[in-house]
Enzyme design. Structure first.
Site, short mmCIF file in Angstrom:
data_model
loop_
_atom_site.label_atom_id
_atom_site.label_comp_id
_atom_site.label_asym_id
_atom_site.label_seq_id
_atom_site.Cartn_x
_atom_site.Cartn_y
_atom_site.Cartn_z
N LYS A 53 -10.72 -0.40 -25.14
CA LYS A 53 -10.69 0.04 -26.55
C LYS A 53 -9.79 -0.89 -27.36
O LYS A 53 -10.14 -1.28 -28.48
CB LYS A 53 -10.17 1.49 -26.64
CG LYS A 53 -11.17 2.51 -26.10
CD LYS A 53 -10.56 3.90 -25.94
CE LYS A 53 -11.57 4.86 -25.33
NZ LYS A 53 -11.03 6.21 -25.04
N GLN A 97 -5.35 9.47 -24.75
CA GLN A 97 -6.38 9.34 -23.72
C GLN A 97 -6.34 10.54 -22.77
O GLN A 97 -5.28 10.96 -22.31
CB GLN A 97 -6.15 8.02 -22.94
CG GLN A 97 -7.22 7.69 -21.91
CD GLN A 97 -8.59 7.39 -22.52
OE1 GLN A 97 -8.71 7.02 -23.68
NE2 GLN A 97 -9.63 7.56 -21.73
N ASP A 120 -10.59 10.88 -32.55
CA ASP A 120 -11.33 11.47 -31.43
C ASP A 120 -12.10 12.72 -31.87
O ASP A 120 -12.93 13.22 -31.11
CB ASP A 120 -10.32 11.90 -30.35
CG ASP A 120 -10.42 11.08 -29.09
OD1 ASP A 120 -11.43 10.39 -28.91
OD2 ASP A 120 -9.47 11.16 -28.29
N1 GUN Z 1 -11.36 10.21 -21.81
C1 GUN Z 1 -12.68 9.96 -21.58
N2 GUN Z 1 -13.36 9.85 -22.74
C2 GUN Z 1 -12.45 10.03 -23.73
C3 GUN Z 1 -12.55 10.03 -25.16
O1 GUN Z 1 -13.62 9.85 -25.76
N3 GUN Z 1 -11.38 10.26 -25.82
C4 GUN Z 1 -10.21 10.48 -25.17
N4 GUN Z 1 -9.12 10.71 -25.90
N5 GUN Z 1 -10.08 10.49 -23.86
C5 GUN Z 1 -11.21 10.26 -23.15
#
Ligand code: GUN
Length: 283
Positions: A53, A97, A120
């Site tokens: 990311k 995350q 998110d």
């Molecule tokens: N863990 C797996 N996918 C995601 C996501 O889209 N956002 C977040 N914050 N954690 C994740």
């Protein structure tokens, strides 16, 4: 006949290119969009995801920060990190995350994120706005799938979409998005889950089948209507190889299929960047 590839990697690259232009416009006006990722503990997959990311953000000219906390961080430590990012005018998007280490409450952390920075889409205000049909930020994998179907011209309106998996990051918000009375949506949506009896009886009715159950290769060819579009959200390491929730042989039955890797994953990242740019534009 082999299924058409729904090329998330290529579509995501196109989206990142489009974003880069807006990033430069915002930066020239003194608001370079900036994403902060909070990473707690040493889950290997989470480190890989956050790294990709951040690299994608930097490649699009988006500012990127990382706050790392140890696996034994307390709930207060995580909330304090979020509070600091909420107060920082140089940060437009905040991502914590998931999963968090055992003992930490992800819901309380999501509640603490400034909803205007919640890229998110998991804060209750944003989840509620999505349900009400007035979305601000929606979860990135869910909007990434909608965008991939739209750009790859997979017919959705009036079709039967069957989603396997009711998680808050994918299945649930995707069901809301695709059943909305809106262009590129307006589908009849069936949401299947671990309590569904005769799962194959539902999946075989799908014009568009989304596998977001988190179980390797659980969708087998006999569960798919010939010619259906199949979206594979899974990403699992099994015996050193990456496999999705969809068995590879499904490619012989489906009309279109997202590869793993290179399908949904890059779309999730691209839409996270899009949400971050939107946060900077709105903020
Ligand atoms: N863990 C797996 N996918 C995601 C996501 O889209 N956002 C977040 N914050 N954690 C994740």
């Amino acid at each position: 006949m082999a299924a058409r590839v729904l090329d998330g990697k290529a579509v995501a690259a196109a989206i990142r290119g489009e974003l880069a232009e807006e990033v430069e416009r915002l930066a020239a006006a003194g608001r370079r969009p900036t994403l902060a990722a909070v990473l707690v503990g040493d889950d290997e997959a989470s480190h890989i995801y956050v790294g990709s990311k951040q690299r994608a953000a930097e490649r699009s000219g988006i500012g990127s920060r990382r706050v790392e906390l140890p696996a034994d961080a307390s709930q207060q430590d995580v909330l304090a990190a979020v509070a600091e990012l909420n107060a920082d005018d140089g940060v437009h998007g905040i991502l914590v995350q998931l999963p968090l280490p055992d003992g930490l409450d992800p819901v309380a952390v999501q509640d603490a994120i400034d909803p205007a920075k919640d890229v998110d889409g998991l804060h209750p205000e944003n989840a509620g706005r999505l349900l009400r049909g007035d979305p601000r930020f929606a979860p990135c994998t869910a909007i990434g799938i909608v965008e991939l179907l739209r750009r790859e011209k997979v017919p959705v309106e009036g079709s039967h979409v069957v989603i396997v998996g009711r998680g808050l990051l994918v299945g649930r918000p995707l069901a809301v998005l695709l059943s909305a009375k809106a262009p590129g949506a307006n589908a009849t949506v069936t949401l299947c889950h671990t309590g569904t009896s005769d799962l194959a009886g539902f999946t075989r009715q799908a014009d568009v089948l989304v596998a977001a159950a988190g179980r390797p290769a659980m969708i087998t060819p006999g569960m798919v209507k010939p010619g259906a579009a199949v979206v594979d959200v899974g990403n699992h390491r099994v015996d050193g190889r990456i496999v999705g929730d969809v068995a590879p042989e499904v490619a012989e039955v489906a009309g279109a299929l997202t590869p793993v890797p290179g399908g949904v994953g890059p779309m999730t990242v691209a839409l996270l960047l899009a949400n971050t740019v939107a946060a900077a534009r709105q903020g």
